[in-house]
Scaffold this motif. Structure first.
Motif, PDB file in Angstrom:
ATOM      1  N   GLU A  99       0.821  -1.212   0.000  1.00  0.00           N
ATOM      2  CA  GLU A  99       0.000   0.000   0.000  1.00  0.00           C
ATOM      3  C   GLU A  99       0.854   1.262   0.000  1.00  0.00           C
ATOM      4  N   THR A 100       1.947   1.241   0.728  1.00  0.00           N
ATOM      5  CA  THR A 100       2.796   2.435   0.749  1.00  0.00           C
ATOM      6  C   THR A 100       3.295   2.775  -0.653  1.00  0.00           C
ATOM      7  N   GLU A 101       3.555   1.748  -1.438  1.00  0.00           N
ATOM      8  CA  GLU A 101       4.050   1.962  -2.803  1.00  0.00           C
ATOM      9  C   GLU A 101       2.974   2.565  -3.694  1.00  0.00           C
ATOM     10  N   ILE A 102       1.749   2.029  -3.628  1.00  0.00           N
ATOM     11  CA  ILE A 102       0.704   2.553  -4.506  1.00  0.00           C
ATOM     12  C   ILE A 102       0.260   3.946  -4.058  1.00  0.00           C
TER      13      ILE A 102
ATOM     14  N   ALA B  18       0.435   7.273  -6.434  1.00  0.00           N
ATOM     15  CA  ALA B  18      -0.774   8.051  -6.692  1.00  0.00           C
ATOM     16  C   ALA B  18      -0.607   9.502  -6.279  1.00  0.00           C
ATOM     17  N   PHE B  19      -0.044   9.729  -5.113  1.00  0.00           N
ATOM     18  CA  PHE B  19       0.036  11.088  -4.592  1.00  0.00           C
ATOM     19  C   PHE B  19       1.182  11.871  -5.221  1.00  0.00           C
TER      20      PHE B  19
ATOM     21  N   TRP C 146      -5.342   2.465 -12.415  1.00  0.00           N
ATOM     22  CA  TRP C 146      -3.917   2.404 -12.764  1.00  0.00           C
ATOM     23  C   TRP C 146      -3.094   1.603 -11.766  1.00  0.00           C
ATOM     24  N   VAL C 147      -3.442   1.650 -10.467  1.00  0.00           N
ATOM     25  CA  VAL C 147      -2.597   0.988  -9.461  1.00  0.00           C
ATOM     26  C   VAL C 147      -2.549  -0.516  -9.656  1.00  0.00           C
ATOM     27  N   ALA C 148      -3.509  -1.062 -10.420  1.00  0.00           N
ATOM     28  CA  ALA C 148      -3.473  -2.497 -10.711  1.00  0.00           C
ATOM     29  C   ALA C 148      -2.480  -2.834 -11.812  1.00  0.00           C
TER      30      ALA C 148
END
Length: 247
Positions: free
Chosen positions: A112-115, A119-120, A151-153
């Motif tokens: 989660e930290t990576e996505i 994103a941010f 996109w995160v997928a």
């Protein structure tokens, strides 16, 4: 490659798409234009598995995916960003982003930290509002969130249905730049729009759909200008049965 061949589809007894063919290469942004009712949304929905085809085929990476359930299509690397800022309004920005990986096998999910960092870094305003429910975002910010969620997928192909609809003109280049940068990373983007001028600057190839058929298909470098495309949308000459070029 995402390949559509001879695709027909519709609703109950009504046929909307008629013998539609097109190709989307990795790293390519294809702009699909057309007036209301042309069949653009039906095309994206059929490729994504939301509408069952009546004929023809859809393949992604050499595998036929027509007739698959939407979640299976998404797991295979084809993601649809639907028209109208489709996010979960009562859920926080962070949780909306988390949901982008929910269909992926656990072994393919990234930390989660990576996505969140990704994103941010792209849309800083989402980072500022990461703990707020999505309903508190503006329409443009919700559209950014919908794009990031897909996109995160890390899909191979993203299908975007009029992401600029209803947005302030100043936000449109930011959305289009985001999509173009994804093609730089190797993702293929099929972008549906009704407006011409700004999206045309970002496209590699341009298609025009009318009455459920692809009537015009050219590389952007061969398009003479906005006026030509506007004429095609209103009723220009067809270029042949396939949008994928010479067979």
């Amino acid at each position: 490659m995402l390949q559509v061949e001879g695709l027909s589809a519709g609703y109950d007894r009504m046929t909307v798409l008629r013998d539609v063919s097109l190709e989307l290469q990795p790293g390519q942004l294809v702009l699909l234009l057309g007036p209301n009712g042309a069949g653009k949304t039906t095309l994206l929905s059929t490729v994504a598995g939301l509408v069952k085809p009546k004929g023809g085929s859809v393949s992604a990476g050499g595998t036929r995916i027509d007739g698959w359930a939407p979640e299976r299509v998404a797991r295979h690397g084809v993601r649809l960003v639907m028209q109208g800022h489709r996010v979960f309004p009562e859920t926080t920005v962070e949780d909306n982003i988390r949901l982008g990986q929910i269909n992926l096998p656990r072994g393919r999910r990234r930390p989660e930290t990576e996505i969140f960092d990704e994103a941010f870094d792209v849309f800083g305003i989402l980072g500022e509002k990461r703990k707020q429910p999505a309903r508190d975002l503006s329409g443009g910010q919700q559209q950014m969130l919908a794009l990031v969620q897909a996109w995160v997928a890390r899909p191979d192909f993203m299908l975007c249905d009029e992401p600029s609809m209803g947005l302030a003109l100043a936000l449109v280049p930011e959305i289009l730049t985001f999509l173009k940068r994804r093609t730089d990373d190797g993702m293929g983007v099929l972008l549906v729009e009704q407006s011409i001028d700004q999206p045309l600057r970002f496209a590699d190839r341009v298609l025009v759909m009318r009455q459920g058929e692809i009537r015009f298909a050219e590389d952007r470098a061969d398009v003479t200008g906005v006026e030509q495309l506007a004429q095609e949308m209103l009723g220009g000459a067809a270029v042949g049965p396939s949008a994928s070029g010479p067979q």
